[in-house]
Design a protein around this motif. Structure first.
Motif, mmCIF file in Angstrom:
data_model
loop_
_atom_site.group_PDB
_atom_site.id
_atom_site.type_symbol
_atom_site.label_atom_id
_atom_site.label_comp_id
_atom_site.label_asym_id
_atom_site.label_seq_id
_atom_site.Cartn_x
_atom_site.Cartn_y
_atom_site.Cartn_z
ATOM 1 N N GLY A 275 0.851 -1.175 0.000
ATOM 2 C CA GLY A 275 0.000 0.000 0.000
ATOM 3 C C GLY A 275 0.887 1.225 0.000
ATOM 4 N N ASP A 276 0.278 2.359 0.023
ATOM 5 C CA ASP A 276 1.043 3.603 -0.027
ATOM 6 C C ASP A 276 0.748 4.447 1.202
ATOM 7 O OD1 ASP A 276 2.791 5.413 -1.168
ATOM 8 O OD2 ASP A 276 1.206 6.479 -2.238
ATOM 9 N N GLN A 277 0.431 3.811 2.302
ATOM 10 C CA GLN A 277 0.008 4.531 3.492
ATOM 11 C C GLN A 277 1.114 4.565 4.539
ATOM 12 O OE1 GLN A 277 -3.474 2.838 5.283
ATOM 13 N NE2 GLN A 277 -3.599 4.390 6.862
ATOM 14 N N ASP A 278 1.408 5.764 5.053
ATOM 15 C CA ASP A 278 2.308 5.912 6.188
ATOM 16 C C ASP A 278 1.477 5.792 7.461
ATOM 17 O OD1 ASP A 278 4.568 6.330 4.628
ATOM 18 O OD2 ASP A 278 4.241 8.491 4.535
ATOM 19 N N LEU A 279 2.081 5.263 8.514
ATOM 20 C CA LEU A 279 1.398 5.067 9.782
ATOM 21 C C LEU A 279 2.185 5.727 10.904
ATOM 22 C CD1 LEU A 279 0.768 1.225 9.419
ATOM 23 C CD2 LEU A 279 -0.878 3.044 8.997
ATOM 24 N N THR A 280 1.471 6.220 11.893
ATOM 25 C CA THR A 280 2.080 6.750 13.108
ATOM 26 C C THR A 280 1.351 6.127 14.283
ATOM 27 O OG1 THR A 280 2.584 8.847 12.024
ATOM 28 C CG2 THR A 280 2.599 8.845 14.415
ATOM 29 N N VAL A 281 2.117 5.640 15.256
ATOM 30 C CA VAL A 281 1.536 5.009 16.441
ATOM 31 C C VAL A 281 2.242 5.559 17.670
ATOM 32 C CG1 VAL A 281 1.254 2.811 17.671
ATOM 33 C CG2 VAL A 281 0.970 2.874 15.211
ATOM 34 N N ASP A 282 1.489 5.821 18.730
ATOM 35 C CA ASP A 282 2.071 6.191 20.015
ATOM 36 C C ASP A 282 2.387 4.888 20.754
ATOM 37 O OD1 ASP A 282 1.949 8.975 19.694
ATOM 38 O OD2 ASP A 282 -0.174 8.972 20.234
ATOM 39 N N VAL A 283 3.633 4.481 20.696
ATOM 40 C CA VAL A 283 4.070 3.199 21.262
ATOM 41 C C VAL A 283 4.080 3.293 22.782
ATOM 42 C CG1 VAL A 283 5.965 1.534 21.344
ATOM 43 C CG2 VAL A 283 5.392 2.683 19.194
ATOM 44 N N GLN A 284 3.468 2.307 23.434
ATOM 45 C CA GLN A 284 3.319 2.288 24.896
ATOM 46 C C GLN A 284 4.456 1.555 25.607
ATOM 47 O OE1 GLN A 284 0.619 4.034 26.061
ATOM 48 N NE2 GLN A 284 0.353 4.456 23.894
ATOM 49 N N ASP A 285 5.044 0.554 24.943
ATOM 50 C CA ASP A 285 6.042 -0.320 25.552
ATOM 51 C C ASP A 285 7.261 -0.415 24.635
ATOM 52 O OD1 ASP A 285 4.001 -1.390 27.513
ATOM 53 O OD2 ASP A 285 3.146 -2.194 25.664
ATOM 54 N N THR A 286 8.387 -0.815 25.178
ATOM 55 C CA THR A 286 9.540 -1.113 24.334
ATOM 56 C C THR A 286 9.210 -2.355 23.521
ATOM 57 O OG1 THR A 286 11.067 -0.155 25.931
ATOM 58 C CG2 THR A 286 11.985 -1.715 24.349
ATOM 59 N N VAL A 287 9.431 -2.287 22.205
ATOM 60 C CA VAL A 287 9.141 -3.404 21.313
ATOM 61 C C VAL A 287 10.453 -3.791 20.616
ATOM 62 C CG1 VAL A 287 7.774 -4.229 19.359
ATOM 63 C CG2 VAL A 287 6.782 -2.578 20.971
ATOM 64 N N PRO A 288 10.946 -5.009 20.882
ATOM 65 C CA PRO A 288 12.211 -5.427 20.273
ATOM 66 C C PRO A 288 12.076 -5.672 18.763
ATOM 67 C CG PRO A 288 11.632 -6.833 22.151
ATOM 68 C CD PRO A 288 10.439 -5.982 21.836
ATOM 69 N N LEU A 289 13.176 -5.537 18.078
ATOM 70 C CA LEU A 289 13.275 -5.837 16.652
ATOM 71 C C LEU A 289 12.619 -7.185 16.353
ATOM 72 C CD1 LEU A 289 14.596 -5.526 13.782
ATOM 73 C CD2 LEU A 289 16.572 -6.696 14.750
ATOM 74 N N GLY A 290 11.748 -7.217 15.338
ATOM 75 C CA GLY A 290 11.102 -8.455 14.921
ATOM 76 C C GLY A 290 9.825 -8.793 15.669
ATOM 77 N N HIS A 291 9.498 -8.026 16.689
ATOM 78 C CA HIS A 291 8.285 -8.283 17.471
ATOM 79 C C HIS A 291 7.172 -7.355 17.003
ATOM 80 C CE1 HIS A 291 9.934 -10.987 20.714
ATOM 81 N NE2 HIS A 291 11.001 -10.649 20.012
ATOM 82 N N LYS A 292 5.968 -7.561 17.532
ATOM 83 C CA LYS A 292 4.790 -6.882 17.008
ATOM 84 C C LYS A 292 4.304 -5.726 17.882
ATOM 85 C CE LYS A 292 3.151 -11.036 14.662
ATOM 86 N NZ LYS A 292 4.502 -11.544 14.548
ATOM 87 N N ILE A 293 3.748 -4.715 17.190
ATOM 88 C CA ILE A 293 3.130 -3.544 17.798
ATOM 89 C C ILE A 293 1.671 -3.519 17.360
ATOM 90 C CG2 ILE A 293 3.076 -1.006 17.826
ATOM 91 C CD1 ILE A 293 6.037 -1.090 16.912
ATOM 92 N N ALA A 294 0.764 -3.287 18.304
ATOM 93 C CA ALA A 294 -0.653 -3.165 17.956
ATOM 94 C C ALA A 294 -0.903 -1.852 17.225
ATOM 95 C CB ALA A 294 -1.519 -3.226 19.206
#
Length: 105
Positions: free
Chosen positions: A40-59
């Protein structure tokens, strides 16, 4: 000279529009994080609540307990606790849907 278009390197990638989670492509600290959708051509912005390691998932969206988690445009998990957008998504709040029947119990 043509105008240069510079884009920030994404911190996370979602596979398809409508995915509930995205994968961190670097360690992501709490705060505003930027990502995009691969197909797709959509950029996303999320207010991250927790530290998320490389390769892991963010809601990417709020999810109630007991609902499907969508990634790659398909059901990959079921929430075991409520999840809010920006939270770390892992075994503490999701279980695999791999061996689950799609029939409601």
């Amino acid at each position: 000279m043509p105008e240069e278009h510079t884009k920030a390197v994404p911190q996370f990638l979602a596979h398809k529009e409508g995915d509930h989670v995205a994968v961190a492509v670097q360690d992501v600290s709490p705060g505003t994080a930027h990502g995009c959708i691969l197909h797709g051509d959509q950029d996303l912005t999320v207010d991250v609540q927790d530290t998320v390691p490389l390769g892991h998932k963010i809601a990417l969206t709020d999810l109630a307990e007991g609902v499907d988690v969508i990634e790659y445009g398909v059901r990959v998990g079921i929430t075991t606790a409520p999840i809010t957008a920006g939270q770390y998504v892992h075994t503490h709040n999701v279980r695999s849907a791999r061996w689950q029947s799609s029939v409601a119990h």
